[in-house]
Write a protein that holds these residues in place. Structure first.
Motif, short mmCIF file in Angstrom:
data_model
loop_
_atom_site.label_atom_id
_atom_site.label_comp_id
_atom_site.label_asym_id
_atom_site.label_seq_id
_atom_site.Cartn_x
_atom_site.Cartn_y
_atom_site.Cartn_z
N SER A 162 0.85 -1.19 0.00
CA SER A 162 0.00 0.00 0.00
C SER A 162 0.88 1.24 0.00
O SER A 162 2.07 1.16 0.35
CB SER A 162 -0.89 0.02 1.24
N LEU A 267 -1.47 -5.22 -1.46
CA LEU A 267 -1.35 -6.06 -2.64
C LEU A 267 0.08 -6.06 -3.15
O LEU A 267 0.68 -5.01 -3.38
CB LEU A 267 -2.29 -5.60 -3.75
N ASN A 269 1.99 -8.46 -6.17
CA ASN A 269 1.84 -9.54 -7.15
C ASN A 269 3.18 -9.87 -7.79
O ASN A 269 4.05 -9.00 -7.93
CB ASN A 269 0.84 -9.15 -8.24
N PRO A 316 -0.52 0.47 -5.61
CA PRO A 316 -1.38 0.88 -6.73
C PRO A 316 -0.97 0.28 -8.06
O PRO A 316 -1.84 -0.08 -8.87
CB PRO A 316 -1.22 2.41 -6.74
N HIS A 319 -2.30 -3.26 -8.28
CA HIS A 319 -3.74 -3.25 -8.58
C HIS A 319 -3.98 -2.95 -10.05
O HIS A 319 -4.79 -3.61 -10.71
CB HIS A 319 -4.45 -2.21 -7.71
N GLU A 320 -3.28 -1.95 -10.56
CA GLU A 320 -3.47 -1.56 -11.96
C GLU A 320 -3.12 -2.69 -12.92
O GLU A 320 -3.89 -2.99 -13.85
CB GLU A 320 -2.60 -0.33 -12.25
N GLU A 322 -2.84 -5.94 -12.24
CA GLU A 322 -3.70 -7.11 -12.07
C GLU A 322 -5.00 -6.93 -12.85
O GLU A 322 -5.46 -7.85 -13.54
CB GLU A 322 -4.00 -7.36 -10.59
N LYS A 323 -5.59 -5.74 -12.76
CA LYS A 323 -6.83 -5.48 -13.48
C LYS A 323 -6.60 -5.49 -15.00
O LYS A 323 -7.46 -5.95 -15.76
CB LYS A 323 -7.41 -4.13 -13.05
N ALA A 358 -5.51 -9.94 -5.43
CA ALA A 358 -6.70 -9.14 -5.10
C ALA A 358 -7.98 -9.83 -5.54
O ALA A 358 -9.01 -9.74 -4.87
CB ALA A 358 -6.60 -7.76 -5.76
N GLY A 365 -6.15 -10.42 -1.31
CA GLY A 365 -4.98 -9.57 -1.15
C GLY A 365 -3.77 -10.39 -0.76
O GLY A 365 -3.80 -11.62 -0.80
#
Length: 429
Positions: A162, A267, A269, A316, A319-320, A322-323, A358, A365
């Motif tokens: 984070s 998160l 990865n 962040p 997250h970006e 992974e999506k 996530a 997570g």
């Protein structure tokens, strides 16, 4: 591990919710202390291990790689090191590339020494402010206009999963994985947890929806496959599952929900890249993608000498990517690696495997971090209820959170309390 797929509801002495490092640790410790007690581990997923997960992708000829935890932090006193040696796994003691004796290529990059000095100064400042009240966010320690703030921010995303503005200074200072270097398990950390679970009865695909602890003589654990009655229950699921009320408690436990919500999962990865050429790539070396962006990857080159690059993304950026999916993550890694090794090597890279923690059901997570002021919530989350409903997992450890050995220790501690609180069992397994 015995996969109790035919289980349709029953009564046991102890039910353990979650078959990660904490749940497996609780079960094995309880088996050792109280072989007279019947135990059943209820696992929502299709495998044992939780956030310890070893896979063997065909693209790397079936070599084991860890999509989850991969390093024995505090290795000399890490319980999983002793377990690995006990059951015949190989502890690799090659120095971690970021540690003394390892190959950290950041120091040779333009500006690398200055970046390392800035990072060292930031975390030394954090330690000097130990005990500060109210507990600030780590971002409060950044010096305005310091040219290395983005580099420090990148480190924060790797540590916490984070941004620094969401992470507690007190929690950072409480973290202590134990003495010793970082080592690895050649066969895989996830494979080790799975192997250690072999004597444990586990019901896979068993989703716990409610825990009813109203009745004095038993706890009713409701699942998608029926209800099981237990004299004691260990809950070892992630904080995100608890905070989102993936499991409901009757009577409600608002203090547990508040604690879990204050200790969310960050998160991180991993993206494993197979490379067709290893020219110019040293073995077991570490490289940062960019010294000047917070959204950057951490790359381990050729772990164990394999033709593989392990990319690590946090916060962040994780997250970006992974999506966006594997193609976007590959493109990002290629661009960063090309800036160091050229487009020829980057063009050789293919995706062997990628984690997506996530979106992983029943987890959500990677590892917990404490929001500013929330570090004491770890003890609140870990506190037993009526000496028969227990909580375990890495988030419950006051100092070894985010580690598999911290998770194990909380599970073992719950087992020790149960062993002294339950009278003679029925002896089922």
């Amino acid at each position: 591990m015995s996969d109790s797929r035919d289980w349709q509801g029953d009564a046991v002495d102890v039910a353990i919710v979650g078959a990660g490092a904490a749940g497996v640790g609780a079960a094995r410790r309880l088996q050792a202390l109280r072989p007279d007690l019947s135990i059943l581990v209820l696992e929502a997923g299709a495998r044992v291990g939780g956030r310890a997960w070893t896979v063997r992708p065909p693209l790397v000829e079936g070599s084991p790689i860890d999509l989850g935890c991969g390093w024995l932090h505090g290795a000399r006193t890490n319980v999983w090191k002793a377990i690995a040696e006990e059951i015949g796994f190989t502890v690799d003691k090659t120095p971690a590339p970021w540690s003394e004796g390892g190959q950290n290529l950041e120091a040779t990059m333009p500006g690398g020494q200055e970046a390392r000095a800035a990072i060292g100064a930031f975390f030394a400042h954090a330690e000097q402010r130990r005990g500060e009240k109210p507990d600030p966010a780590l971002s409060d320690l950044l010096e305005p206009d310091n040219p290395w703030n983005d580099r420090v921010e990148a480190i924060g995303t790797f540590l916490n999963g984070s941004p620094l503005d969401q992470a507690s200074l007190e929690d950072y200072n409480n973290y202590h994985p134990g003495p010793g270097p970082d080592w690895r398990i050649r066969e895989g950390y996830g494979a080790l947890v799975t192997a250690y679970s072999q004597p444990v009865p586990v019901a896979l695909g068993t989703i716990v929806t409610q825990i009813d602890h109203r009745t004095a003589d038993h706890i009713a654990v409701e699942t998608n496959r029926g209800t099981i009655r237990a004299r004691a229950v260990v809950v070892s699921v992630s904080t995100n599952v608890l905070a989102n009320e993936g499991i409901r408690f009757d009577p409600p436990l608002p203090e547990k929900l508040e604690a879990a919500a204050s200790l969310p999962l960050g998160l991180a990865n991993k993206l494993f890249l197979h490379t067709g050429t290893t020219d110019g790539l040293p073995v077991d070396a570490h490289l940062i993608g960019s010294l000047h962006r917070s959204a950057t990857g951490s790359y381990q080159l050729r772990p164990f000498g394999k033709p593989v690059i392990e990319a690590y993304f946090g916060g962040p950026l994780a997250h970006e990517l992974e999506k966006a999916g594997q193609a976007a993550a590959l493109s990002f890694a290629r661009e960063e690696l090309a800036s160091h090794f050229g487009h020829i090597i980057a063009g050789e890279l293919e995706v062997a495997a990628m984690s997506a923690w996530a979106a992983t059901p029943h987890i959500g997570g990677s590892y917990s971090y404490a929001r500013p002021g929330a570090s004491p919530q770890r003890s609140i989350l870990a506190a037993p209820v009526d000496n028969r409903l227990f909580f375990a997992g890495e988030a419950c450890s006051p100092s070894r959170f985010s580690t598999a050995h911290g998770a194990y220790e909380t599970g073992a501690a719950a087992a020790e309390k149960i062993a002294t609180s339950i009278a003679g069992g029925v002896g089922r397994s």
